[in-house]
Design a protein around this motif. Sequence first.
Motif, short mmCIF file in Angstrom:
data_model
loop_
_atom_site.label_atom_id
_atom_site.label_comp_id
_atom_site.label_asym_id
_atom_site.label_seq_id
_atom_site.Cartn_x
_atom_site.Cartn_y
_atom_site.Cartn_z
N ALA A 363 17.07 0.93 1.97
CA ALA A 363 17.20 2.19 1.26
C ALA A 363 16.39 2.20 -0.03
O ALA A 363 16.20 1.19 -0.69
N ALA A 364 15.91 3.40 -0.39
CA ALA A 364 15.04 3.54 -1.55
C ALA A 364 15.72 3.16 -2.86
O ALA A 364 15.03 2.86 -3.84
N ASP A 365 17.05 3.16 -2.89
CA ASP A 365 17.75 2.80 -4.11
C ASP A 365 18.18 1.33 -4.13
O ASP A 365 18.86 0.90 -5.06
N LYS A 366 17.74 0.57 -3.15
CA LYS A 366 18.10 -0.85 -3.06
C LYS A 366 17.07 -1.67 -3.83
O LYS A 366 15.87 -1.44 -3.72
N ALA A 367 17.54 -2.64 -4.60
CA ALA A 367 16.62 -3.50 -5.36
C ALA A 367 15.62 -4.15 -4.42
O ALA A 367 15.98 -4.69 -3.37
N ASP A 368 14.36 -4.11 -4.79
CA ASP A 368 13.25 -4.75 -4.08
C ASP A 368 12.86 -4.06 -2.78
O ASP A 368 11.94 -4.51 -2.10
N ALA A 369 13.54 -2.99 -2.40
CA ALA A 369 13.13 -2.23 -1.23
C ALA A 369 12.09 -1.19 -1.63
O ALA A 369 11.77 -1.03 -2.82
N SER A 370 11.55 -0.47 -0.65
CA SER A 370 10.55 0.56 -0.94
C SER A 370 11.12 1.63 -1.85
O SER A 370 12.20 2.17 -1.60
N LYS A 371 10.39 1.95 -2.90
CA LYS A 371 10.85 2.97 -3.85
C LYS A 371 10.53 4.38 -3.37
O LYS A 371 11.06 5.35 -3.90
N THR A 372 9.66 4.49 -2.38
CA THR A 372 9.32 5.82 -1.87
C THR A 372 10.15 6.20 -0.65
O THR A 372 10.15 7.36 -0.24
N GLY A 373 10.84 5.22 -0.06
CA GLY A 373 11.57 5.48 1.18
C GLY A 373 10.70 5.35 2.41
O GLY A 373 11.14 5.67 3.52
N TYR A 374 9.47 4.87 2.23
CA TYR A 374 8.54 4.68 3.36
C TYR A 374 8.03 3.24 3.36
O TYR A 374 7.90 2.61 2.30
N TYR A 375 7.69 2.75 4.54
CA TYR A 375 7.06 1.45 4.72
C TYR A 375 5.85 1.62 5.63
O TYR A 375 5.78 2.57 6.42
N PHE A 376 4.90 0.72 5.53
CA PHE A 376 3.76 0.74 6.45
C PHE A 376 4.11 0.00 7.74
O PHE A 376 4.73 -1.06 7.71
N ARG A 377 3.68 0.57 8.86
CA ARG A 377 3.82 -0.09 10.15
C ARG A 377 2.49 -0.69 10.61
O ARG A 377 2.45 -1.75 11.25
N LYS A 378 1.40 -0.01 10.32
CA LYS A 378 0.08 -0.50 10.71
C LYS A 378 -0.13 -1.91 10.15
O LYS A 378 0.24 -2.20 9.00
N TYR A 379 -0.69 -2.77 10.94
CA TYR A 379 -0.96 -4.18 10.60
C TYR A 379 0.30 -5.05 10.61
O TYR A 379 0.22 -6.22 10.21
N TYR A 380 1.42 -4.52 11.08
CA TYR A 380 2.59 -5.38 11.22
C TYR A 380 2.35 -6.35 12.37
O TYR A 380 2.04 -5.94 13.48
N ASP A 381 2.51 -7.62 12.09
CA ASP A 381 2.24 -8.69 13.06
C ASP A 381 3.55 -9.38 13.43
O ASP A 381 4.08 -10.17 12.66
N ARG A 382 4.06 -9.07 14.62
CA ARG A 382 5.32 -9.67 15.05
C ARG A 382 5.17 -11.14 15.43
O ARG A 382 6.16 -11.82 15.65
N THR A 383 3.92 -11.62 15.50
CA THR A 383 3.70 -13.04 15.81
C THR A 383 3.59 -13.89 14.55
O THR A 383 3.33 -15.09 14.64
N ALA A 384 3.77 -13.28 13.38
CA ALA A 384 3.67 -14.03 12.12
C ALA A 384 4.74 -15.11 12.05
O ALA A 384 5.76 -15.04 12.75
N ASP A 385 4.52 -16.10 11.19
CA ASP A 385 5.48 -17.20 11.10
C ASP A 385 6.74 -16.77 10.35
O ASP A 385 6.89 -15.60 9.95
N GLY A 386 7.64 -17.70 10.13
CA GLY A 386 8.91 -17.38 9.52
C GLY A 386 8.82 -16.83 8.11
O GLY A 386 9.74 -16.14 7.64
N ASN A 387 7.72 -17.09 7.43
CA ASN A 387 7.49 -16.56 6.08
C ASN A 387 6.61 -15.32 6.09
O ASN A 387 6.11 -14.89 5.06
N ASN A 388 6.40 -14.77 7.29
CA ASN A 388 5.56 -13.59 7.48
C ASN A 388 4.11 -13.82 7.11
O ASN A 388 3.41 -12.90 6.68
N ASN A 389 3.64 -15.05 7.25
CA ASN A 389 2.21 -15.33 7.11
C ASN A 389 1.53 -14.96 8.42
O ASN A 389 1.90 -15.47 9.48
N SER A 390 0.56 -14.11 8.34
CA SER A 390 -0.07 -13.54 9.53
C SER A 390 -1.50 -14.04 9.72
O SER A 390 -2.25 -14.20 8.75
#
Length: 534
Positions: A363-390
Amino acid sequence: MRIKKYCSIVLGVLLLGAAGCKKLDLGPSYQDTDLTFWQKPEAAAQVLNNCYAGMYSDDYYFFNESLSDNSFSSSSVNGGAAQSIAAGAYDGRTNRVAGEWAFHYGGIRNVNNLIANIDKVPGLDAGLKDRYLAEARFIRAFHYFHLISWYADVPLIKNEISYEESFNIARTSKAEVLAYVLTELDEVAPLLPLKAEYGDAEKGRISKGAAMALKAKVLLYDNKWSEAAAVLEQFMGGTYGVYTLFPSFPGIFQPENENNSEVILNLEFVPVSRTHSMQRFFIPFTEGTLISGMAPSQSLVDDFIMTNGKSISETGSGYDDNAPYRNRDPRLEATIIHDGSSFTTKRGETVTIRTAPGTGDNAADKADASKTGYYFRKYYDRTADGNNNSGLNLILLRYADVLLMYAEAKVMMNQLDADTWDKTIKVIRQRAGFSDPAALNFSNYAGLSNTAKTDLVRRERRTELALESQRIFDIRRWKIAETVMNGTLYGMKVGNSHLIVDRRVFDAGKHYLWPVPQADIDMNNHLLPNNTGW
């Protein structure tokens, strides 16, 4: 790339800033002297690979979006203080401003080092040497193109110089550097293979098509519409290799489709060996595990048209403020995650993302979450490692960009007709998933003024290329930054109003060019005078 993706240690003095290797995994350290290093048969390939690795920065690539009206950055570290720059609160000491200069000159130094020493490498095939040099010169031209885009007049260094000489070099006019870039691209193109001529082991190398696509972009940025159109017509005709739109828009950016038919030039990564960690800053907070440091703006969301081809503000568009994502350009869902979007995690679970205040971790009011209420989906790599290194490649040039550049060149010459439309906007929209003839047929737009057609082409470019490091350069070359980058940056609508996320400032009198970094001026006053306003 299939060529070795590590940053080897290159001999030579540091020139005007940091080395070209930034945030890359280092390869073996070499203890050789300058002479013995170049006596190694593999020396040329190692140094060229270093030039590739230092061609561009993943950090800059993504956080460039937050220097534009496409997104908001809440990170004070990544992107080199992108939030401060967007707010107009920067100078020649700001990390990104100084770092961009240093990064590109580090890359140029590496290229000049290779060119100066390649003849020392024993047993190097003459044809391979010519190709290596052509690849390196392309990379140098790429660096200079970025330098003049940010700073205009910059030192033009074509050869290795001494440490002492680096303190006495002056800036060269943008026009001269631009002419040099175009000449270099013309000269290296005949020496480069077509993309299809590279074997599987060398995917990702610079091709003839890359050289000519970059030339077209350089010409377009310099408002040379007819010259750009001529190059682009040859490109579209197959003169520089066969490129096609990949059938699936979302599929372009998925790991299994790397180096697909649309890709002209990548910034290459390889899982484990060389990765980037940028996606953790823009995917849903619960999946990203860190701060959501880059969030799409409402302005970007609003520019995605309806499936009938009309903008959301046009009469008859069918836009419903109570269901704002219904019947929208299919690229909206493929690019941006909004409240109610379906999202498949790395664990293979399909979840619904909730971003409205009070609805959970995203949620947009949650600390460290998106402040706009939107996130990017493009370039999301589901094969990234546990730390989201792609290890997902970042696309620097693709065929859709070629088509959009051609449409832009034609509309700027008041020549956007049905034939041009059908070869550019129509096929791009068809690939995106549009099916309504009202969005696909030029007859529905033919009666627009040329100004309205220009706006249409620019909007198409924005939505097709979002999160691909293009928008910041577009709004600057179109001279619209003082309009789109001044005032409030908004997020999603909550109740009767939109979230107020940030305040942007752009002074047209000074912000179209960045200042020469202060540290470099302190060492070399021949870099003065600085750009206007600095």
